[in-house]
Scaffold this motif. Sequence first.
Motif, short mmCIF file in Angstrom:
data_model
loop_
_atom_site.label_atom_id
_atom_site.label_comp_id
_atom_site.label_asym_id
_atom_site.label_seq_id
_atom_site.Cartn_x
_atom_site.Cartn_y
_atom_site.Cartn_z
N ALA A 97 37.21 51.00 -18.21
CA ALA A 97 37.97 52.23 -18.04
C ALA A 97 38.74 52.23 -16.72
O ALA A 97 39.90 52.64 -16.67
CB ALA A 97 37.04 53.43 -18.11
N THR A 98 38.11 51.74 -15.68
CA THR A 98 38.77 51.66 -14.37
C THR A 98 39.96 50.71 -14.43
O THR A 98 41.05 51.03 -13.95
CB THR A 98 37.77 51.20 -13.29
OG1 THR A 98 36.70 52.12 -13.25
CG2 THR A 98 38.42 51.10 -11.94
N TYR A 107 41.63 49.80 -17.06
CA TYR A 107 42.64 50.38 -17.95
C TYR A 107 43.46 51.43 -17.21
O TYR A 107 44.70 51.44 -17.31
CB TYR A 107 41.98 50.99 -19.18
CG TYR A 107 42.97 51.61 -20.14
CD1 TYR A 107 43.72 50.81 -20.99
CD2 TYR A 107 43.15 52.98 -20.19
CE1 TYR A 107 44.63 51.36 -21.86
CE2 TYR A 107 44.06 53.54 -21.06
CZ TYR A 107 44.79 52.74 -21.90
OH TYR A 107 45.71 53.28 -22.76
N ALA A 108 42.80 52.29 -16.48
CA ALA A 108 43.51 53.34 -15.74
C ALA A 108 44.44 52.75 -14.69
O ALA A 108 45.58 53.19 -14.54
CB ALA A 108 42.50 54.28 -15.09
N GLU A 109 43.95 51.73 -13.99
CA GLU A 109 44.80 51.08 -12.98
C GLU A 109 45.98 50.38 -13.63
O GLU A 109 47.11 50.44 -13.13
CB GLU A 109 43.98 50.10 -12.16
CG GLU A 109 44.71 49.59 -10.94
CD GLU A 109 43.84 48.75 -10.03
OE1 GLU A 109 44.41 48.03 -9.20
OE2 GLU A 109 42.61 48.82 -10.14
N GLN A 129 47.42 51.22 -16.45
CA GLN A 129 48.36 52.25 -16.90
C GLN A 129 49.20 52.77 -15.73
O GLN A 129 50.39 53.04 -15.89
CB GLN A 129 47.62 53.39 -17.58
CG GLN A 129 46.98 53.00 -18.90
CD GLN A 129 47.99 52.43 -19.88
OE1 GLN A 129 49.02 53.03 -20.14
NE2 GLN A 129 47.70 51.26 -20.42
N ALA A 130 48.58 52.92 -14.56
CA ALA A 130 49.33 53.37 -13.38
C ALA A 130 50.38 52.34 -12.99
O ALA A 130 51.51 52.70 -12.64
CB ALA A 130 48.37 53.62 -12.22
#
Length: 60
Positions: free
Chosen positions: A29-30, A32-34, A36-37
């Motif tokens: 999740a971490t 993926y979020a990075e 996406q940013a």
Amino acid sequence: MSRPMIAADADKAFDALARRLATRAAALATAYAETQALIARADESRWRRAGLVWPLFAKG
């Protein structure tokens, strides 16, 4: 008589598995979020960041 011992061992094993899966899910999740940013900023360096490309593998 061995039933409670087997059940206790199975509970411990399941709890350990659940903890390992939760840790891996958090890492994914971490990453993926990075990612996406970085995509939002059109930053192509995301392909050169090992932690984002392979988030579940240890470094070194």
